[in-house]
Scaffold this motif. Sequence first.
Motif, PDB file in Angstrom:
ATOM      1  N   UNK A  18       0.936  -1.277  -0.110  1.00 36.67           N
ATOM      2  CA  UNK A  18       0.044  -0.003   0.001  1.00 36.67           C
ATOM      3  C   UNK A  18       0.801   1.204  -0.047  1.00 36.67           C
ATOM      4  N   UNK A  19       1.684   1.234   0.605  1.00 35.09           N
ATOM      5  CA  UNK A  19       2.589   2.448   1.096  1.00 35.09           C
ATOM      6  C   UNK A  19       3.319   2.804  -0.345  1.00 35.09           C
ATOM      7  N   UNK A  20       4.053   1.680  -1.278  1.00 32.46           N
ATOM      8  CA  UNK A  20       4.714   1.824  -2.288  1.00 32.46           C
ATOM      9  C   UNK A  20       3.876   2.032  -3.734  1.00 32.46           C
ATOM     10  N   UNK A  21       2.473   1.862  -3.515  1.00 26.02           N
ATOM     11  CA  UNK A  21       1.529   2.044  -4.454  1.00 26.02           C
ATOM     12  C   UNK A  21       1.582   3.488  -4.882  1.00 26.02           C
ATOM     13  N   UNK A  22       2.336   4.035  -6.139  1.00 26.58           N
ATOM     14  CA  UNK A  22       2.173   5.293  -6.568  1.00 26.58           C
ATOM     15  C   UNK A  22       1.034   5.604  -7.551  1.00 26.58           C
ATOM     16  N   UNK A  23      -0.114   4.678  -7.677  1.00 34.12           N
ATOM     17  CA  UNK A  23      -0.811   5.016  -8.587  1.00 34.12           C
ATOM     18  C   UNK A  23      -1.966   6.083  -8.146  1.00 34.12           C
ATOM     19  N   UNK A  24      -2.083   7.226  -8.574  1.00 32.15           N
ATOM     20  CA  UNK A  24      -2.833   8.234  -8.149  1.00 32.15           C
ATOM     21  C   UNK A  24      -4.345   8.184  -8.634  1.00 32.15           C
ATOM     22  N   UNK A  25      -4.590   7.372  -9.637  1.00 30.28           N
ATOM     23  CA  UNK A  25      -6.116   7.121  -9.961  1.00 30.28           C
ATOM     24  C   UNK A  25      -6.824   6.682  -9.224  1.00 30.28           C
ATOM     25  N   UNK A  26      -8.106   6.984  -9.194  1.00 28.75           N
ATOM     26  CA  UNK A  26      -9.133   6.334  -8.156  1.00 28.75           C
ATOM     27  C   UNK A  26      -8.990   4.908  -7.889  1.00 28.75           C
ATOM     28  N   UNK A  27      -8.575   4.073  -8.874  1.00 28.99           N
ATOM     29  CA  UNK A  27      -8.681   2.698  -8.698  1.00 28.99           C
ATOM     30  C   UNK A  27      -7.515   2.394  -7.843  1.00 28.99           C
ATOM     31  N   UNK A  28      -6.247   2.998  -8.068  1.00 36.10           N
ATOM     32  CA  UNK A  28      -5.153   2.881  -7.395  1.00 36.10           C
ATOM     33  C   UNK A  28      -5.159   3.284  -5.914  1.00 36.10           C
ATOM     34  N   UNK A  29      -6.016   4.532  -5.721  1.00 34.66           N
ATOM     35  CA  UNK A  29      -5.977   4.805  -4.490  1.00 34.66           C
ATOM     36  C   UNK A  29      -7.025   3.884  -3.625  1.00 34.66           C
ATOM     37  N   UNK A  30      -8.022   3.448  -4.579  1.00 36.43           N
ATOM     38  CA  UNK A  30      -8.924   2.307  -3.885  1.00 36.43           C
ATOM     39  C   UNK A  30      -8.236   1.097  -3.313  1.00 36.43           C
ATOM     40  N   UNK A  31      -7.168   0.576  -4.240  1.00 40.28           N
ATOM     41  CA  UNK A  31      -6.375  -0.474  -3.977  1.00 40.28           C
ATOM     42  C   UNK A  31      -5.394  -0.215  -2.823  1.00 40.28           C
ATOM     43  N   UNK A  32      -5.078   1.123  -2.732  1.00 41.14           N
ATOM     44  CA  UNK A  32      -4.026   1.371  -1.472  1.00 41.14           C
ATOM     45  C   UNK A  32      -4.910   1.470  -0.316  1.00 41.14           C
ATOM     46  N   UNK A  33      -5.901   1.768  -0.364  1.00 45.56           N
ATOM     47  CA  UNK A  33      -6.856   1.762   0.961  1.00 45.56           C
ATOM     48  C   UNK A  33      -7.101   0.267   1.311  1.00 45.56           C
ATOM     49  N   UNK A  34      -7.286  -0.530   0.110  1.00 46.35           N
ATOM     50  CA  UNK A  34      -7.626  -1.858   0.476  1.00 46.35           C
ATOM     51  C   UNK A  34      -6.263  -2.635   1.014  1.00 46.35           C
ATOM     52  N   UNK A  35      -5.305  -2.200   0.499  1.00 43.90           N
ATOM     53  CA  UNK A  35      -3.951  -3.052   1.016  1.00 43.90           C
ATOM     54  C   UNK A  35      -3.739  -2.490   2.675  1.00 43.90           C
ATOM     55  N   UNK A  36      -3.817  -1.249   3.074  1.00 36.72           N
ATOM     56  CA  UNK A  36      -3.858  -0.946   4.482  1.00 36.72           C
ATOM     57  C   UNK A  36      -4.883  -1.568   5.304  1.00 36.72           C
TER      58      UNK A  36
END
Length: 131
Positions: A18-36
């Motif tokens: 999650x921390x290393x995810x640099x995708x700023x798209x809505x899908x990337x941010x949703x994935x980041x929240x999911x990882x955290x």
Amino acid sequence: MEDVYTLCSAAWIYFTEGRENRDASPQGMAEKRKQFSRAVDFYVRALTINSSCAVAAQGLAIISAEDVLPLGSAIRPGTDSQRRIQAASEALDIFGKVRECLNDASVYVNMGRCHTVRGEIGRTIENVIYA
């Protein structure tokens, strides 16, 4: 039966992804929240098995200090700066308890980061030197 160390390892992997995810798209941010969120779930499961697991407690404190879950905004009203200071204060409480049972440099470094967010540079230096 689940193993505390395996759960903590899985949690750390999800947090790192999650921390290393640099995708700023809505899908990337949703994935980041999911990882955290997954990381939190694994740390909580580890603490359910062993309530004195310092590694899991420290992991949750780091996630709290980073204020990475959208839940933080709902619980902590105010500006981003105010929320980060409150999150750092909450994490410091946890790190203080972790320090009692885990005498490791990482605890002091994390405490130092929290003091930096709170503007307590003298305390930051004390913790980093002690590390």
